[in-house]
Enzyme design. Sequence first.
Site, PDB file in Angstrom:
ATOM      1  N   ASP A  10       0.836  -1.201   0.000  1.00 19.45           N
ATOM      2  CA  ASP A  10       0.000   0.000   0.000  1.00 19.45           C
ATOM      3  C   ASP A  10       0.875   1.258   0.000  1.00 19.45           C
ATOM      4  OD1 ASP A  10       0.917   0.146   2.663  1.00 19.45           O
ATOM      5  OD2 ASP A  10      -0.855  -0.882   3.433  1.00 19.45           O
ATOM      6  N   SER A  11       0.393   2.347   0.612  1.00 14.83           N
ATOM      7  CA  SER A  11       1.131   3.610   0.571  1.00 14.83           C
ATOM      8  C   SER A  11       2.474   3.531   1.286  1.00 14.83           C
ATOM      9  CB  SER A  11       0.295   4.730   1.189  1.00 14.83           C
ATOM     10  OG  SER A  11      -0.052   4.419   2.529  1.00 14.83           O
ATOM     11  N   ILE A  12       2.601   2.646   2.264  1.00 12.97           N
ATOM     12  CA  ILE A  12       3.878   2.519   2.972  1.00 12.97           C
ATOM     13  C   ILE A  12       4.951   2.025   2.006  1.00 12.97           C
ATOM     14  CG2 ILE A  12       5.080   1.392   4.886  1.00 12.97           C
ATOM     15  CD1 ILE A  12       2.388   1.206   6.328  1.00 12.97           C
TER      16      ILE A  12
END
Length: 310
Positions: free
Chosen positions: A10-12
Site C-alpha cells: 500500500d502507501s507505505i
Amino acid sequence: MRPQFILFGDSITELSFKSGGWGASLTDTYSRKADILVRGYDGYTSRWALFLLHHIFPLNSSTPPVATTVFFGANDAALPGECQHVPLEEYKENLRKIVRHLKADILVRGYDGYTSRWALFLLHHIFPLNSSTPPVATTVFFGANDAALPGECQHVPLEEYKENLRKIVRHLKECSPTMLIVLITPPPIDQEWRRQYATSPHREKAMKLPERTNEVTGIYANGCVEVAKELGVSSVNLWSKMQEIQGWQKKFLSDGLHLTPDGNRVVYEEVVKVLSGAWLSAPEMPADFPHHLEIDPENPAKVFQERCLL
C-alpha cells in the site's frame, strides 16, 4: 539479466523510495546486483490487491522476480464501518491467495567506475533489440570517468568518448524510435578535494596530482552536448548548471566527484524538466491502476472491469 525484487503493498510501500525510505535503502544495498521494483498503491487493501496480481505478476513471465515483499494490512485493519475495512479471516485468506499466486517489474543501471567504452559491452544485455517492452525514456550519464587524465586506467580519449555516445544513442533508437533519450554531462570537479584524495596515504597508489581536473571535464561535458545536438536528442549540461551556484564545490559534491543530496537534487530537477517538456510529465501520466477512492467498497471489481483490467 539482473534479478528483480518487487515491493508490493500500500502507501507505505509506495512512499518507500522517498529520501531515507526502506525501498531506497534496499536499492542502495543491492546496487548492481538486483533491480528493486516498487509496486505500492496508496489506500489499497489486500482485497483490492487481488485485482492487480495477474498484471504485476503475470504467470507466463519469462523473468519472474526472485523475491517479493507483500506489505498489506494497515488499511485492512481499519475499524468496521470504514470503507477499507477487511475482516481478519478474509485478510488472511487474501494473503494466502497472493502467496499462492507468487509461487506459481525510474530501473537503475548504474555501474561504479564504468566508462562509455565499457558501457558498450552492456548495451545488448540491458537494451535487447527484440524487447517487446523497450523503455519509453533513458538517461545516459557517462563521462566523469572517461575524463580521467591520460595515464589513468579509466581515461577515454575525447573523440572516442563522443563516438561511444553516438553508438549508445543509435542502439537506443534502434530499440525504439520513439524513446526519449537524455544525455547528461559529467558534473564539475572540485580539484582541491580530488588532490587530497590523490595524495591520501590510504589510497593504494598515492599520487601528487589529482586524477581529474575541472577544465578537462568541461571539455568532455561540451563534447556530450555536441553529440546530443548532432543526433537530435535531449541533454542536461550538469557541468555548467552546477557552477552557476556559488560554493558549488561543497554544496553539490561529496568528495569532489560524487554528488551530495543537493547535487542529486539538481540532476533530478533538470531531468524532470526534460521529461515534462516531452510527453512524460508525471502529473499528466495516467496511473497504472485505479486510485483507492475510485474503488467501490461494495463492488470493487466494477472499476477494474471498466478499465478492462479483469
